[in-house]
Design a protein around this motif. Sequence first.
Motif, PDB file in Angstrom:
ATOM      1  N   PRO A   1      67.343   6.803 -10.104  1.00 61.55           N
ATOM      2  CA  PRO A   1      67.309   5.361 -10.382  1.00 61.55           C
ATOM      3  C   PRO A   1      68.657   4.683 -10.153  1.00 61.55           C
ATOM      4  N   ASP A   2      68.610   3.401  -9.842  1.00 62.93           N
ATOM      5  CA  ASP A   2      69.797   2.551  -9.793  1.00 62.93           C
ATOM      6  C   ASP A   2      70.033   1.991 -11.200  1.00 62.93           C
ATOM      7  N   PHE A   3      70.991   1.081 -11.337  1.00 58.23           N
ATOM      8  CA  PHE A   3      71.321   0.532 -12.646  1.00 58.23           C
ATOM      9  C   PHE A   3      70.236  -0.405 -13.185  1.00 58.23           C
ATOM     10  N   ARG A   4      69.516  -1.085 -12.309  1.00 64.07           N
ATOM     11  CA  ARG A   4      68.644  -2.172 -12.760  1.00 64.07           C
ATOM     12  C   ARG A   4      67.170  -1.810 -12.690  1.00 64.07           C
ATOM     13  N   PRO A   5      66.371  -2.332 -13.625  1.00 67.83           N
ATOM     14  CA  PRO A   5      64.914  -2.265 -13.456  1.00 67.83           C
ATOM     15  C   PRO A   5      64.510  -3.027 -12.204  1.00 67.83           C
ATOM     16  N   PHE A   6      63.398  -2.625 -11.606  1.00 73.75           N
ATOM     17  CA  PHE A   6      62.920  -3.321 -10.418  1.00 73.75           C
ATOM     18  C   PHE A   6      62.547  -4.750 -10.819  1.00 73.75           C
ATOM     19  N   PRO A   7      63.075  -5.746 -10.125  1.00 72.30           N
ATOM     20  CA  PRO A   7      62.855  -7.134 -10.556  1.00 72.30           C
ATOM     21  C   PRO A   7      61.429  -7.600 -10.283  1.00 72.30           C
ATOM     22  N   LYS A   8      61.028  -8.626 -10.978  1.00 74.23           N
ATOM     23  CA  LYS A   8      59.727  -9.238 -10.710  1.00 74.23           C
ATOM     24  C   LYS A   8      59.841 -10.052  -9.427  1.00 74.23           C
TER      25      LYS A   8
ATOM     26  N   LEU B   1      63.126  -7.735  -0.578  1.00 75.07           N
ATOM     27  CA  LEU B   1      63.606  -6.578  -1.315  1.00 75.07           C
ATOM     28  C   LEU B   1      64.687  -6.985  -2.313  1.00 75.07           C
ATOM     29  N   PRO B   2      64.837  -6.226  -3.402  1.00 77.38           N
ATOM     30  CA  PRO B   2      65.871  -6.567  -4.392  1.00 77.38           C
ATOM     31  C   PRO B   2      67.271  -6.291  -3.870  1.00 77.38           C
ATOM     32  N   GLY B   3      68.257  -6.805  -4.599  1.00 76.41           N
ATOM     33  CA  GLY B   3      69.649  -6.565  -4.236  1.00 76.41           C
ATOM     34  C   GLY B   3      70.014  -7.224  -2.925  1.00 76.41           C
ATOM     35  N   ASP B   4      70.720  -6.470  -2.097  1.00 74.77           N
ATOM     36  CA  ASP B   4      71.188  -7.020  -0.827  1.00 74.77           C
ATOM     37  C   ASP B   4      70.194  -6.788   0.306  1.00 74.77           C
ATOM     38  N   GLY B   5      68.976  -6.378  -0.044  1.00 75.50           N
ATOM     39  CA  GLY B   5      67.961  -6.183   0.985  1.00 75.50           C
ATOM     40  C   GLY B   5      68.138  -4.931   1.810  1.00 75.50           C
ATOM     41  N   GLY B   6      68.862  -3.951   1.260  1.00 79.17           N
ATOM     42  CA  GLY B   6      69.073  -2.698   1.977  1.00 79.17           C
ATOM     43  C   GLY B   6      67.844  -1.809   1.949  1.00 79.17           C
ATOM     44  N   ASP B   7      68.008  -0.599   2.491  1.00 79.45           N
ATOM     45  CA  ASP B   7      66.848   0.281   2.674  1.00 79.45           C
ATOM     46  C   ASP B   7      66.550   1.182   1.486  1.00 79.45           C
ATOM     47  N   LYS B   8      67.339   1.073   0.390  1.00 83.35           N
ATOM     48  CA  LYS B   8      67.219   2.056  -0.681  1.00 83.35           C
ATOM     49  C   LYS B   8      65.840   2.092  -1.331  1.00 83.35           C
ATOM     50  N   ASP B   9      65.190   0.932  -1.487  1.00 86.86           N
ATOM     51  CA  ASP B   9      63.889   0.912  -2.154  1.00 86.86           C
ATOM     52  C   ASP B   9      62.722   1.179  -1.212  1.00 86.86           C
ATOM     53  N   LEU B  10      63.004   1.365   0.062  1.00 89.69           N
ATOM     54  CA  LEU B  10      61.928   1.684   1.000  1.00 89.69           C
ATOM     55  C   LEU B  10      61.298   3.036   0.690  1.00 89.69           C
ATOM     56  N   PHE B  11      62.111   3.948   0.120  1.00 95.56           N
ATOM     57  CA  PHE B  11      61.581   5.276  -0.183  1.00 95.56           C
ATOM     58  C   PHE B  11      60.422   5.184  -1.177  1.00 95.56           C
TER      59      PHE B  11
ATOM     60  N   LEU C   1      65.818   1.825  -6.819  1.00100.83           N
ATOM     61  CA  LEU C   1      66.166   3.192  -6.434  1.00100.83           C
ATOM     62  C   LEU C   1      67.626   3.241  -5.973  1.00100.83           C
ATOM     63  N   GLU C   2      68.267   4.388  -6.224  1.00103.59           N
ATOM     64  CA  GLU C   2      69.625   4.623  -5.741  1.00103.59           C
ATOM     65  C   GLU C   2      69.529   5.761  -4.744  1.00103.59           C
ATOM     66  N   SER C   3      69.655   5.439  -3.460  1.00101.64           N
ATOM     67  CA  SER C   3      69.332   6.418  -2.422  1.00101.64           C
ATOM     68  C   SER C   3      70.556   7.147  -1.892  1.00101.64           C
ATOM     69  N   GLY C   4      71.605   7.270  -2.717  1.00101.12           N
ATOM     70  CA  GLY C   4      72.747   8.078  -2.308  1.00101.12           C
ATOM     71  C   GLY C   4      72.418   9.549  -2.247  1.00101.12           C
ATOM     72  N   GLN C   5      71.278   9.932  -2.823  1.00 98.57           N
ATOM     73  CA  GLN C   5      70.793  11.300  -2.787  1.00 98.57           C
ATOM     74  C   GLN C   5      69.278  11.279  -2.941  1.00 98.57           C
ATOM     75  N   ALA C   6      68.622  12.209  -2.290  1.00102.89           N
ATOM     76  CA  ALA C   6      67.174  12.384  -2.426  1.00102.89           C
ATOM     77  C   ALA C   6      66.839  13.789  -1.963  1.00102.89           C
ATOM     78  N   VAL C   7      65.821  14.374  -2.571  1.00 95.88           N
ATOM     79  CA  VAL C   7      65.357  15.714  -2.185  1.00 95.88           C
ATOM     80  C   VAL C   7      63.883  15.594  -1.840  1.00 95.88           C
ATOM     81  N   ILE C   8      63.519  15.991  -0.615  1.00 89.70           N
ATOM     82  CA  ILE C   8      62.164  15.720  -0.116  1.00 89.70           C
ATOM     83  C   ILE C   8      61.607  16.934   0.609  1.00 89.70           C
ATOM     84  N   ASP C   9      60.378  17.272   0.288  1.00 88.72           N
ATOM     85  CA  ASP C   9      59.608  18.283   1.035  1.00 88.72           C
ATOM     86  C   ASP C   9      58.784  17.535   2.077  1.00 88.72           C
ATOM     87  N   LYS C  10      59.221  17.582   3.323  1.00 87.82           N
ATOM     88  CA  LYS C  10      58.562  16.826   4.378  1.00 87.82           C
ATOM     89  C   LYS C  10      57.146  17.333   4.650  1.00 87.82           C
TER      90      LYS C  10
END
Length: 266
Positions: A46-53, A111-121, A78-87
Amino acid sequence: VIKPLAVCSSAFREVLLLDADNLPIDDPGTLFETEAYKDSGALFWPDFRPFPKISSSSWRALSAGALCSQPESISMELESGQAVIDKGRHSEALHRLANLAIHLEELAPHLPGDGGDKDLFQLAWALEASPFTLVSTGPWAVGVDGGMARATSPSGPFVGSTMLQHTPENSAPNCGPMFLHRTIDKHEELFRLNWKLVARPKNSSSGGSAFKLEKLAPHARLATRIVPTSAGAVDLIPFEVVIPNAKGLFTAFNEAVELLPPVLNP
């Protein structure tokens, strides 16, 4: 855009995605052995903030009309500085992730924040009804005492520049802090670690909601710091108390910096 496509293009079935500014404190390979990862095949933080409405029209835009409200599986940003995924277990979600990443420019305003790709996951996983595990411990913050400049601040003296992320619960023997993600100070002091204090939420269930991002200079893009929502929201603990191998971590970092050519480390 690069991170989602990098995961999708990897030749490995099981992938640890790790930002270049993210330092593991312990062996991150142990995350593949945790029950949290084995249960779902996807481990997110998780990132610092709840997902906004956001509006129903934004949900429709993000989902190509499949959603009109927030899915139950999405609770925090989401904070996507790390993720573990079974493709192998999540091929449909990864295909969706790649499509979302390719169209990020059109999706960013929704998208929340600066519109980056972190919440796409988590969006891709929700759209494909694929399970994922969100680490239950919210991020802590690492930084310094701001001194006299922060003496009268309602947020207290702490000024943070790094996120501290944890292993999933019940992941013994390596339970506890796992990643130090330099989300801010990498822009200003790339070759110096400003890690003196750890700010830990007093209410363990509050997670990232104990923190906010504050611009120290109103019009500066990068002069942003992580600060508590209030001085009483966190306990301030010496860095070396939370990170037992702190001395070795600093030594290894400084030795690596010394190996850089002068043009990179003036």
